[in-house]
Design an enzyme around this catalytic site. Sequence first.
Site, PDB file in Angstrom:
ATOM      1  N   LEU A   1       0.836  -1.207   0.000  1.00 57.61           N
ATOM      2  CA  LEU A   1       0.000   0.000   0.000  1.00 57.61           C
ATOM      3  C   LEU A   1       0.866   1.250   0.000  1.00 57.61           C
ATOM      4  CD1 LEU A   1      -2.954  -0.954   2.370  1.00 57.61           C
ATOM      5  CD2 LEU A   1      -2.650  -1.324  -0.093  1.00 57.61           C
TER       6      LEU A   1
ATOM      7  N   ASP B   1      10.841   3.512   5.668  1.00 61.79           N
ATOM      8  CA  ASP B   1      10.595   2.073   5.767  1.00 61.79           C
ATOM      9  C   ASP B   1      11.853   1.452   6.333  1.00 61.79           C
ATOM     10  OD1 ASP B   1       9.759  -0.721   5.262  1.00 61.79           O
ATOM     11  OD2 ASP B   1       8.216   0.214   4.036  1.00 61.79           O
ATOM     12  N   ILE B   2      11.756   0.167   6.638  1.00 64.38           N
ATOM     13  CA  ILE B   2      12.909  -0.552   7.171  1.00 64.38           C
ATOM     14  C   ILE B   2      13.814  -1.000   6.028  1.00 64.38           C
ATOM     15  CG2 ILE B   2      11.777  -2.822   7.138  1.00 64.38           C
ATOM     16  CD1 ILE B   2      13.075  -3.385   9.821  1.00 64.38           C
TER      17      ILE B   2
ATOM     18  N   GLY C   1       3.461   1.605   8.421  1.00 62.32           N
ATOM     19  CA  GLY C   1       4.615   0.764   8.750  1.00 62.32           C
ATOM     20  C   GLY C   1       4.291  -0.349   9.728  1.00 62.32           C
TER      21      GLY C   1
ATOM     22  N   VAL D   1       4.559  -4.848  10.724  1.00 66.19           N
ATOM     23  CA  VAL D   1       4.230  -6.161  10.164  1.00 66.19           C
ATOM     24  C   VAL D   1       2.772  -6.123   9.708  1.00 66.19           C
ATOM     25  CG1 VAL D   1       4.026  -8.627  10.693  1.00 66.19           C
ATOM     26  CG2 VAL D   1       5.888  -7.271  11.711  1.00 66.19           C
TER      27      VAL D   1
ATOM     28  N   ASN E   1      -8.975  -4.828   9.557  1.00 64.94           N
ATOM     29  CA  ASN E   1     -10.218  -5.576   9.835  1.00 64.94           C
ATOM     30  C   ASN E   1      -9.953  -6.734  10.790  1.00 64.94           C
ATOM     31  OD1 ASN E   1     -10.352  -8.383   8.160  1.00 64.94           O
ATOM     32  ND2 ASN E   1      -9.079  -6.923   7.048  1.00 64.94           N
TER      33      ASN E   1
ATOM     34  N   TYR F   1      -1.373 -10.279  15.041  1.00 67.88           N
ATOM     35  CA  TYR F   1      -1.445  -9.073  14.205  1.00 67.88           C
ATOM     36  C   TYR F   1      -2.685  -8.238  14.569  1.00 67.88           C
ATOM     37  CZ  TYR F   1      -2.382  -6.465   9.866  1.00 67.88           C
ATOM     38  OH  TYR F   1      -2.694  -5.496   8.951  1.00 67.88           O
TER      39      TYR F   1
HETATM   40  C1  15L Z   1      -4.646  -7.124   6.383  1.00 72.61           C
HETATM   41  O1  15L Z   1      -4.691  -6.455   7.398  1.00 72.61           O
HETATM   42  C2  15L Z   1      -3.379  -7.432   5.697  1.00 72.61           C
HETATM   43  O2  15L Z   1      -2.417  -6.416   5.897  1.00 72.61           O
HETATM   44  C3  15L Z   1      -3.536  -7.692   4.224  1.00 72.61           C
HETATM   45  O3  15L Z   1      -2.358  -8.297   3.750  1.00 72.61           O
HETATM   46  C4  15L Z   1      -4.745  -8.560   3.885  1.00 72.61           C
HETATM   47  O4  15L Z   1      -4.477  -9.855   4.215  1.00 72.61           O
HETATM   48  C5  15L Z   1      -5.971  -8.025   4.594  1.00 72.61           C
HETATM   49  O5  15L Z   1      -5.779  -7.737   5.950  1.00 72.61           O
HETATM   50  C6  15L Z   1      -7.198  -8.945   4.482  1.00 72.61           C
HETATM   51  O6  15L Z   1      -7.838  -9.187   5.501  1.00 72.61           O
HETATM   52  O7  15L Z   1      -7.503  -9.366   3.389  1.00 72.61           O
END
Ligand code: 15L
Length: 289
Positions: free
Chosen positions: A39, A58-59, A96, A98, A136, A160
């Site tokens: 993104l 960024d890293i 930024g 993971v 989400n 995450y």
């Molecule tokens: C996210 O938060 C991820 O960063 C992305 O890679 C997708 O996997 C997305 O959710 C998703 O739920 O499709």
Amino acid sequence: MTQGKPKFLQIASVPPPMPTHPTAIRFRRLLLTGAAGGLGRELRPRLKAYCDTLRVSDITALGAAAAGEELQIVALQEQAAVHALLQDVDAVVHLGGVSVEGPFEPILQANIIGMHNLYEGARKHGVKRIVFASSNHVTGFYRQDEVIDTRVPMRPDGHYGLSKAFGENLAQFYFDRYGLETASLRIGSSFAEPKDRRMLATWMSYDDLERLVMSSLTAPVVGHSVIYGLSDNTVRWWDNTPAAHIGYRPQDSSEPFRATVEARQPPLDPQDPVTRYQGGGFVIKGPYQ
Ligand code: 15L
């Protein structure tokens, strides 16, 4: 409004070259973190159209600097370097960290410690607003046959999602305590096109992503607002009514992709957790030890 325009917004006489967002508001300097990610690469040239200087970080390698860009390779867990990133910045788009489900330690470093570093830097340097790429997956354990809004309790679907829940709570704290505004964007699936049946509900086009980010940066009052990031999809699980004040108006829809996606992917077992829950494949990842 009696307060007049927020101090960090500067109006320029030249309208932005990319008209996706209908405003002539320009920023002096924006910071985009995670600029080398999927993104980030999309938003980098788009955001440049709305500011005099775009600081990108960024890293990992960021390529060559375009006109008006400042490049900074920084790991989010490096406190001093992150604080320095926030110097002389009007607003931040924080992508930024993971971005997928995985073991806890890297997520702890980048998404939890890194998020705290970012907000402390913003507080110290008087940054007024952050647009935070939440996810989400903060509510991934709601079922796909439910429609939820941002007032329901969080139900993270992994490390995450938990880190994004922490990020939203951190943003709320920095608003309540210090008045630093955040729009937390619970982004669905932002890709060039929906890749599977789940994404027919969760998809957000890149143009709608730009619209959502720009609405969040320019809405007169944000406080701490949470909003789902999705296009105007026919089937959806998220109701953004409580975030109407952000003024986000999606223009795209996953519907034109439906026939292709459904032909490519046969219907899945509705009892499979991947199909049952909104978080899809994330809900069955792990454990990691
Ligand atoms: C996210 O938060 C991820 O960063 C992305 O890679 C997708 O996997 C997305 O959710 C998703 O739920 O499709």
